[in-house]
Design a protein around this motif. Structure first.
Motif, PDB file in Angstrom:
ATOM      1  N   SER A  77      18.629  -0.873 -14.683  1.00  0.00           N
ATOM      2  CA  SER A  77      18.679   0.149 -13.624  1.00  0.00           C
ATOM      3  C   SER A  77      19.566   1.337 -13.995  1.00  0.00           C
ATOM      4  O   SER A  77      19.315   2.474 -13.585  1.00  0.00           O
ATOM      5  N   GLY A  78      20.610   1.092 -14.801  1.00  0.00           N
ATOM      6  CA  GLY A  78      21.531   2.178 -15.149  1.00  0.00           C
ATOM      7  C   GLY A  78      20.903   3.243 -16.029  1.00  0.00           C
ATOM      8  O   GLY A  78      21.428   4.369 -16.109  1.00  0.00           O
ATOM      9  N   PHE A  79      19.778   2.939 -16.675  1.00  0.00           N
ATOM     10  CA  PHE A  79      19.145   3.897 -17.575  1.00  0.00           C
ATOM     11  C   PHE A  79      17.932   4.583 -16.955  1.00  0.00           C
ATOM     12  O   PHE A  79      17.509   5.634 -17.437  1.00  0.00           O
ATOM     13  N   ILE A  80      17.367   3.987 -15.919  1.00  0.00           N
ATOM     14  CA  ILE A  80      16.097   4.479 -15.386  1.00  0.00           C
ATOM     15  C   ILE A  80      16.298   5.749 -14.569  1.00  0.00           C
ATOM     16  O   ILE A  80      17.038   5.763 -13.583  1.00  0.00           O
ATOM     17  N   GLN A  81      15.633   6.809 -14.986  1.00  0.00           N
ATOM     18  CA  GLN A  81      15.634   8.072 -14.243  1.00  0.00           C
ATOM     19  C   GLN A  81      14.463   8.093 -13.256  1.00  0.00           C
ATOM     20  O   GLN A  81      14.628   8.472 -12.104  1.00  0.00           O
ATOM     21  N   THR A  82      13.315   7.698 -13.725  1.00  0.00           N
ATOM     22  CA  THR A  82      12.155   7.557 -12.844  1.00  0.00           C
ATOM     23  C   THR A  82      11.248   6.491 -13.438  1.00  0.00           C
ATOM     24  O   THR A  82      11.193   6.307 -14.661  1.00  0.00           O
ATOM     25  N   ILE A  83      10.564   5.787 -12.541  1.00  0.00           N
ATOM     26  CA  ILE A  83       9.662   4.716 -12.978  1.00  0.00           C
ATOM     27  C   ILE A  83       8.534   4.603 -11.968  1.00  0.00           C
ATOM     28  O   ILE A  83       8.745   4.751 -10.763  1.00  0.00           O
ATOM     29  N   PHE A  84       7.336   4.367 -12.452  1.00  0.00           N
ATOM     30  CA  PHE A  84       6.199   4.206 -11.543  1.00  0.00           C
ATOM     31  C   PHE A  84       5.090   3.437 -12.265  1.00  0.00           C
ATOM     32  O   PHE A  84       5.067   3.329 -13.498  1.00  0.00           O
ATOM     33  N   GLY A  85       4.204   2.872 -11.465  1.00  0.00           N
ATOM     34  CA  GLY A  85       3.059   2.166 -12.014  1.00  0.00           C
ATOM     35  C   GLY A  85       1.800   2.983 -11.806  1.00  0.00           C
ATOM     36  O   GLY A  85       1.644   3.671 -10.797  1.00  0.00           O
ATOM     37  N   TRP A  86       0.908   2.883 -12.780  1.00  0.00           N
ATOM     38  CA  TRP A  86      -0.361   3.604 -12.661  1.00  0.00           C
ATOM     39  C   TRP A  86      -1.432   2.796 -13.369  1.00  0.00           C
ATOM     40  O   TRP A  86      -1.343   2.549 -14.576  1.00  0.00           O
ATOM     41  N   GLN A  87      -2.415   2.348 -12.565  1.00  0.00           N
ATOM     42  CA  GLN A  87      -3.476   1.487 -13.074  1.00  0.00           C
ATOM     43  C   GLN A  87      -2.855   0.261 -13.755  1.00  0.00           C
ATOM     44  O   GLN A  87      -2.194  -0.524 -13.083  1.00  0.00           O
ATOM     45  N   ASN A 113       0.831  -1.214   0.000  1.00  0.00           N
ATOM     46  CA  ASN A 113       0.000   0.000   0.000  1.00  0.00           C
ATOM     47  C   ASN A 113       0.861   1.259   0.000  1.00  0.00           C
ATOM     48  O   ASN A 113       0.543   2.244  -0.672  1.00  0.00           O
ATOM     49  N   VAL A 114       1.948   1.201   0.769  1.00  0.00           N
ATOM     50  CA  VAL A 114       2.874   2.347   0.797  1.00  0.00           C
ATOM     51  C   VAL A 114       3.484   2.550  -0.579  1.00  0.00           C
ATOM     52  O   VAL A 114       3.611   3.686  -1.072  1.00  0.00           O
ATOM     53  N   LEU A 115       3.865   1.432  -1.221  1.00  0.00           N
ATOM     54  CA  LEU A 115       4.471   1.512  -2.547  1.00  0.00           C
ATOM     55  C   LEU A 115       3.460   2.052  -3.568  1.00  0.00           C
ATOM     56  O   LEU A 115       3.807   2.868  -4.431  1.00  0.00           O
ATOM     57  N   ALA A 116       2.206   1.593  -3.440  1.00  0.00           N
ATOM     58  CA  ALA A 116       1.162   2.080  -4.347  1.00  0.00           C
ATOM     59  C   ALA A 116       0.953   3.581  -4.163  1.00  0.00           C
ATOM     60  O   ALA A 116       0.761   4.320  -5.143  1.00  0.00           O
TER      61      ALA A 116
END
Length: 682
Positions: free
Chosen positions: A494-504, A422-425
């Motif tokens: 991981s070396g390329f990711i600046q930001t990542i998130f999930g949505w729906q 839930n915190v991660l969401a």
């Protein structure tokens, strides 16, 4: 009684010196009834041949009247006796009153002994004590037996083992173990009927004398086989219509054989013994349940305190390891990490392997991971979602307290991981809001603030990728899939990711690269993920799209919109489950999912009239598609269609008339060419 027997003997005509002796109880001791001449008792023993016997003994006549194994009367007469059969039977009947009084007295004593033994046996609720009491008081009731043993069936070993011994060395007998049907014990256990043997010639003896050489060696020489025993009783004790144990009684030294009367006494005694065993087992079960509840409560209290105090998963795993008596680690299968962080996955096993194994096993609480059984998984679930698993890499089997600890710990671990989920969401929701604000930021200062908040660093170039999960209707499962995709991307790129998130049902990634070569490598990682997931997982489909390379953070919005178009374009080849690059879709970028209906209507408006005109055989449609596929070359198109060129011109003319369009008109020609393009791509 002495005067009447003397009067009877005098009337019969016995005038020589005589004496009358009573022989009773198991010890066969002689008690004088009449002995005025101080005669010594005879040395004869009971022969069990006839009720009345006349025996000569050193110049004396011994007349023996046998009433039972425990009671005889002996008439000792000097010289020879000439008593006839009628006189002997008269004396036998006359003396029967004394036997009746003795039988009544000893019967009451036996009954009192049985009642006392039952009372002592049933007084204990400890099963081990009950077994010991059974034998002690059985030998008190069945006084002819020299020793007794008690045998139970061990279902795990599939053997009958000795549980208690009285009158014989338990350390020797407990080494023995019978098969069903072996010896008197195995026979009584298998058949459920008592066995009594008083003579090696008995019919029963032939059935039960088989004893394995191993048992003969384990048992002492004194009782290595029933051939060394004068009489034997093996009596099954039944509890709730099930043979609970077999009592084995042996007679070696005592004079009296075990008899049917002893069987009858055992029947009375063991009926109550069965009740004692049942009560003890029920008490043991209740006590075990109570201890289990107490242990469960203590474990729950300890782990709950850790949870309430927010001590974290690592502290909980550490405490569970102590309770289980073996080291445990936790594999989080939502974010692909080990707890503690220093822990490693089992050799040759990946997070994906663990997840697949647990999903394959369904709702199993314990999963053996290796053939040797030294790696065991304890899945942690929330409903149908696999959150992770405890891993034990010990060959030592868990004790009951360890099983309780894992059972209780699994519940709290699931709760703790759901809270973290839930915190991660919530974190991803925040990231989504920040990203949305970045996309709409017109002010450079606001843009810079959002870029920093999202952790986007200065790079030579940026590209936005978007992954979409479809076909999963369970919201919890969908969220778990999204979290696992993010974890896998963090691991592989991981070396390329600046930001990542999930949505729906989507995962949005902002990649930072130094040029086209790095972008190509990042795209390769994304495509591998999309292709592999689409091949391996039939539960849902995964699609991906990526925008073009941009140089400035303010251009991230452009790459995001392009990724969205690449992902949602209806004619971008999504059915192949490959990553769709915006730069590769060409004119298709003009047709996104937002105007799919318009695209379909446009195609229908062109081709439906043609089908109607040639009566739905597709001739005109195929001609138009081939003409534009041949770059409007009439000769090449005619060859492909295997028709004369004049026939081709006739068909093209009919197409123009049907659609009211002209191929010589640039706009009309473009419209027809675009329709053919969309028709082939759709």
């Amino acid at each position: 009684m002495s005067l009447p027997i003397e009067a009877l003997l005098e009337r019969i005509g016995i005038t020589v010196p005589y004496s009358v002796w009573i022989v009773k109880d198991e010890l066969q001791q002689f008690y004088p009834l009449v002995n005025t001449g101080d005669m010594m008792p005879p040395k004869t023993k009971r022969t069990n041949k006839r009720p009345i016997e006349v025996i000569q003994d050193a110049g004396r006549s011994v007349v023996q009247f046998t009433y039972s194994q425990e009671y005889r009367v002996v008439l000792l007469v000097e010289g020879d006796t000439d008593l006839n059969e009628i006189e002997l039977e008269m004396i036998f009947d006359f003396l029967h009153k004394g036997y009746s009084e003795y039988a009544d007295e000893t019967g009451r004593a036996k009954l009192a002994r049985i009642v006392d033994s039952i009372r002592y046996t049933t007084a204990s609720l400890d099963l081990e004590e009950v077994f010991s009491h059974i034998l002690t008081h059985t030998l008190d009731v069945i006084t002819n037996a020299d020793y007794g043993t008690l045998w139970l069936y061990d279902e795990l070993r599939e053997k009958i083992i000795c549980k208690a011994s009285e009158g014989y060395r338990f350390e020797e007998i407990q080494l023995m173990e019978f098969e069903l049907g072996e010896g008197p014990v195995g026979y009584a256990f298998e058949r459920g009927t008592p066995v009594i043997i008083t003579d090696p010639k008995d019919f029963h003896y032939e059935k039960v004398k088989r004893i394995s050489p191993e048992n003969k060696k384990r048992w002492g020489r004194r009782v290595e086989d029933i051939t060394n025993i004068r009489s034997v009783i093996a009596y099954p004790i039944v509890v709730d219509d099930r043979i609970e144990c077999v009592m084995y009684l042996g007679q070696i030294n005592s004079e009296q054989l075990l008899t049917e009367r002893d069987l009858w006494l055992l029947q009375i005694f063991t009926t109550q013994v069965g009740i004692a065993i049942r009560n003890a087992k029920q008490f043991a079960s209740i006590r075990e349940l109570n201890e289990k509840l107490v242990q469960r409560d203590a474990i729950h209290a300890t782990l709950t305190e850790l949870s309430v105090r927010n001590m974290g998963t690592e502290k909980m795993i550490d405490e569970l390891s102590k309770m289980a008596g073996q080291p445990l680690v936790f594999a989080d299968l939502l974010i692909n990490e080990m707890i503690p962080s220093t822990a490693k996955l089992p050799q040759g096993i990946s997070y994906k392997n663990l997840l697949e194994k647990i999903q394959l096993e369904g709702i199993s609480k314990t999963i053996i991971l290796t053939e040797t059984g030294d790696v065991v998984l304890y899945p942690i679930r929330s409903g149908s979602v696999v959150l992770g698993c405890l891993i034990s890499a010990s060959s030592k089997k868990l004790e009951r307290i360890g099983e309780l600890a894992i059972e209780q710990g699994s519940v709290l671990l699931a709760l703790e991981r759901v809270q973290k989920q839930n915190v991660l969401a919530f974190y991803y929701k925040t990231q989504r809001e920040l990203f949305d604000e970045l996309l709409h930021a017109a002010n450079p200062d606001v843009l810079k603030e959002k870029v920093e908040a999202l952790g986007i660093r200065n790079m030579e170039g940026f590209a936005v990728a978007m992954l979409q999960v479809t076909g999963c209707s369970d919201p919890q499962q969908l969220e778990a899939h999204v979290f696992r995709l993010i974890a896998e991307l963090r691991s592989s790129a991981s070396g390329f990711i600046q930001t990542i998130f999930g949505w729906q049902n989507k995962v949005i990634v902002v990649a930072g690269v130094t040029g086209l070569s790095e972008l190509s490598f990042f795209e390769k990682k994304l495509e591998e993920l999309v292709v592999n997931r689409s091949k391996e997982d039939s539960e849902y489909a995964l699609h991906g799209g990526i925008g073009s390379l941009v140089q400035e953070p303010r251009q991230i919005e452009q790459s995001y919109r392009e990724a969205e178009i690449a992902l949602t374009n209806p004619i971008a080849g999504q059915r192949n489950h490959h990553l769709v690059r915006y730069t590769d879709i060409g004119i298709s970028r003009l047709f996104t999912s937002r105007n799919t209906e318009e695209v379909n209507k446009f195609i229908t408006d062109i081709f439906d009239p043609l089908r109607d005109a040639d009566r739905s055989d597709g001739t005109l449609e195929q001609t138009l598609l081939t003409f534009f596929a041949s770059n409007r070359s009439a000769g090449e198109a005619a060859n492909k269609l295997h028709i004369h060129i004049n026939t081709l011109y006739q068909r093209l003319k009919k197409i123009e008339e049907t659609l009211d369009l002209s191929l010589k008109n640039t706009d009309d020609a473009l419209q027809l060419q675009l329709a053919c393009y969309l028709r082939q791509r759709a």
